[in-house]
Design a protein around this motif. Structure first.
Motif: not given
Length: 75
Positions: A47-48, A42
């Protein structure tokens, strides 16, 4: 190029000893396969997908002199 990718990614992850980059040449295309610890996935993607996109942008900019298409895969 593999050293550049490793340097960038090792600064982001909690398990830098498990970062590995494999270079695969496929005709006119160079593919770099990035492998990280599962808990760090991650952080590398972000994020995105923003962190992964930024890493790809830096790799493409650094590889423009090779006259090959460069791709980064996160495995």
């Amino acid at each position: 190029m593999t050293e550049l990718i490793e340097t960038i990614v090792k600064a982001l992850v909690d398990h830098p000893e498990e970062v590995s980059v494999k270079e695969v040449e496929d005709g006119e295309k160079l593919v770099y396969q990035l492998t990280v610890h599962s808990s760090d996935m991650g952080k590398v993607i972000g994020k995105q997908g923003r962190v992964a996109k930024a890493i790809r942008t830096v790799v493409n900019a650094a590889g423009t002199s090779q006259n090959k298409r460069i791709s980064l895969e996160i495995v």
